[in-house]
Design an enzyme around this catalytic site. Structure first.
Site, PDB file in Angstrom:
ATOM      1  CB  CYS A 129      68.988  63.877  11.181  1.00 32.20           C
ATOM      2  SG  CYS A 129      68.892  62.220  10.445  1.00 32.20           S
ATOM      3  CE1 TYR A 130      63.163  60.085  16.150  1.00 31.52           C
ATOM      4  CE2 TYR A 130      63.506  61.963  17.616  1.00 31.52           C
ATOM      5  CZ  TYR A 130      62.813  60.824  17.268  1.00 31.52           C
ATOM      6  OH  TYR A 130      61.743  60.418  18.037  1.00 31.52           O
TER       7      TYR A 130
ATOM      8  CD  GLU B 146      75.453  67.315  12.986  1.00 27.53           C
ATOM      9  OE1 GLU B 146      74.950  66.266  13.431  1.00 27.53           O
ATOM     10  OE2 GLU B 146      74.841  68.083  12.218  1.00 27.53           O
TER      11      GLU B 146
ATOM     12  N   GLY C  48      69.186  61.206  15.831  1.00 24.63           N
ATOM     13  CA  GLY C  48      69.044  60.082  16.744  1.00 24.63           C
ATOM     14  C   GLY C  48      68.682  58.819  15.986  1.00 24.63           C
TER      15      GLY C  48
ATOM     16  CG  ASP D 101      92.118  67.341  30.360  1.00 21.35           C
ATOM     17  OD1 ASP D 101      92.230  68.151  29.420  1.00 21.35           O
ATOM     18  OD2 ASP D 101      91.686  66.183  30.219  1.00 21.35           O
TER      19      ASP D 101
ATOM     20  CG  HIS E  84      73.816  64.604  10.225  1.00 20.24           C
ATOM     21  ND1 HIS E  84      73.466  64.601  11.555  1.00 20.24           N
ATOM     22  CD2 HIS E  84      73.172  63.546   9.662  1.00 20.24           C
ATOM     23  CE1 HIS E  84      72.666  63.568  11.804  1.00 20.24           C
ATOM     24  NE2 HIS E  84      72.474  62.913  10.667  1.00 20.24           N
TER      25      HIS E  84
ATOM     26  CE  LYS F 102      92.043  66.681  26.014  1.00 19.53           C
ATOM     27  NZ  LYS F 102      92.778  66.342  27.267  1.00 19.53           N
TER      28      LYS F 102
END
Length: 516
Positions: free
Chosen positions: A82-83, A173, A55, A229, A171, A372
């Site tokens: 991180c944060y 991710e 964040g 979708d 990070h 998605k």
């Protein structure tokens, strides 16, 4: 379905969705929730573990977001990123301050605790992605010990001495972290004990039962656009209650070349008994766009006309009580701010999800838990053809937002031809599925050219192609020169009204994918 849910507590990270997506890719169900979720709510959701996102704040600021009381006492495995690392350390009694040397980008991580389960089976040194201006200065007395370090971060990762509490400054991710996915997998499987039960086949079975329970014997109206979708949502509902589904496909006159017939044929082939109604409303949409050049006005008029046409068509289905929407998980989580503030409107999005409540329907949103890529997998499981499940995104207002300036039948015809050539050449070069979105844009300017020894003064066309994983950010696609050459030559030679072609090399941000 036995859901092993890991909750991602969002502290305002730009990478929050990525954390959830990485877990989903590992067959682990994940949900993004506010950082201030209560311990009671976490317990009610039967979470297997928690991940605290990054964040923009600093934990020592007066209004910095904090964990709710009792969260770290739930005896659940927790990973701070991180944060999130700072928030967890702060809650345990550690000290965080501004770093004398900020870290942004790649750096080298050295594992100092070989027994730390986060780094089990991973190299002693590895490249990670940093993005921070604070660091942990002291963890003594917090029950923590250092598990890894970096040149500017003496505590690049920590572990608790006796509880399953961990933190990483980098990070994991993002793809830039060399073994980031392995770190997340180690946390989910080794620490949290997940087994990977989040499967699309199980999701389909569960969704079918939910739809049947929700709608009972009532009929359902679905606005079918031909996009991924709405197509998958319709297919899932058709599997659950095939005789109760009525699909309405509004041809607004702003679709691509041959699109109406392609979508209608594909759906009727996949679901022969389906009630599919194609409404030809092109003249109405073009009439109400006459003289309009402002992008937002275009979108609003198209949205208004769509609602009116859909309302009239839906009124003919007298027993319908439900409206199906292709709402996805990013639509849900992007509608709320982790810090409670409003988000700026970049541009109005128009689709069936924009239908007003006064239509009198209850909503059926079978895809609202999915990203998605998961929607595409569900479509494949349901037997939808690739030309529906693997289609590139297409805006609700259609070619109107790619026809810059006034939208007329003549200009749309020019744009359709150019767009078809772009798609044909991309498919011919086997690039269609490597590109997130590709398109042609008709510009509202004329340029001087020379053709057949004669001066021309015709429209310019731009070609746009981008790479992305979710459309939130995008980079321009490095199109091979020979493919660009074929596109440009064909457009200028085959499309009367265009004498110049340009290639858009803008990324998102600062640009958007569409031009309007």
């Amino acid at each position: 379905m036995d859901r092993e849910t890991i909750l991602v507590l969002d502290f305002g990270s730009q990478y929050g969705q990525l954390i959830a997506r990485r877990l989903r890719e590992m067959d682990i169900h994940s949900e993004i929730v506010g950082h201030d979720i209560s311990a009671e709510d976490i317990r009610a959701r039967k979470a297997r573990a928690l991940i605290l996102s990054g964040g923009p704040a600093s934990v020592y600021e007066d209004d910095a977001p904090q964990l709710s009381a009792g969260v770290i006492d739930l005896e659940l495995p927790v990973l701070g990123i991180c944060y999130g690392l700072h928030a967890l350390a702060d809650a345990l009694g550690g000290k965080i301050d501004a770093s004398p040397a900020r870290e942004f980008g790649r750096t080298e991580l050295t594992v100092t605790d070989e027994a730390c389960p986060l780094f089990a089976g991973l190299p002693h040194t590895q490249t990670v992605w940093m993005s921070h201006g604070d660091r942990i200065e002291d963890i003594h007395g917090a029950g923590l010990h250092v598990a890894a370090k970096c040149p500017a971060s003496p505590v690049a990762a920590f572990a608790h001495e006796s509880r399953p509490l961990f933190g990483v400054q980098f990070h994991p991710e993002v793809h830039h972290s060399e073994h980031g996915g392995d770190v997340l997998r180690n946390f989910a499987y080794r620490v949290a004990g997940c087994r990977g039960t989040w499967k699309m086949a199980s999701f389909i079975d569960e969704s079918v039962e939910k739809i049947r329970a929700q709608v009972g014997d009532a009929d359902i109206v679905c606005g079918l656009s031909g996009g991924v979708d709405s197509s998958v949502a319709a297919a899932l509902i058709a599997k659950a209650v095939p005789d109760q589904l009525h699909c309405i496909f509004v041809d607004n006159g702003l679709l691509r070349q041959g699109e109406v017939d392609e979508v209608a044929s594909a759906f009727r082939a996949a679901f022969p008994a389906l009630d599919l109604r194609v409404i030809d409303a092109g003249e109405l949409f073009l009439k109400n766009l006459a003289g309009v050049t402002d992008p937002e006005t275009k979108r609003k008029r198209i949205g208004h006309d769509f609602i009116e046409v859909f309302r009239e068509a839906a009124a003919e289905i007298r027993d319908a009580k439900f409206l199906a929407q292709g709402t996805l998980y990013p639509d849900v989580i992007e509608s709320r701010s982790p810090r409670g503030g409003p988000s700026a409107t970049i541009k109005t999005h128009h689709n069936v999800g924009g239908l007003p409540e006064e239509l009198g329907f209850e909503l059926v949103e079978p895809l609202r838990e999915l990203f998605k890529d998961e929607v595409r997998r569900v479509g494949a499981e349901l037997g939808l053809p690739d030309n529906l499940t693997q289609r590139q995104p297409f805006p609700g207002p259609g070619l109107a937002v790619r026809c810059l300036g006034e939208v007329t039948a003549e200009r749309l015809a020019i744009l359709r031809q150019a767009d078809a050539i772009v798609t044909e050449e991309i498919r011919h070069a086997d690039l269609y599925h490597k590109i997130w979105q590709s398109l042609a844009v008709l510009l509202p300017v004329a340029t001087v050219g020379v053709m057949g020894d004669q001066r021309t003064y015709e429209s310019a066309c731009a070609i746009r192609a981008v790479e992305s994983t979710d459309g939130m950010t995008a980079d321009w696609f490095r199109m091979p020169y020979d493919v660009l050459e074929r596109m440009a030559n064909r457009i200028v030679n085959e499309v009367r009204g265009i004498n110049r072609v340009a290639y858009d090399i803008s990324s998102k941000p600062p640009a958007t994918i569409e031009w309007e």
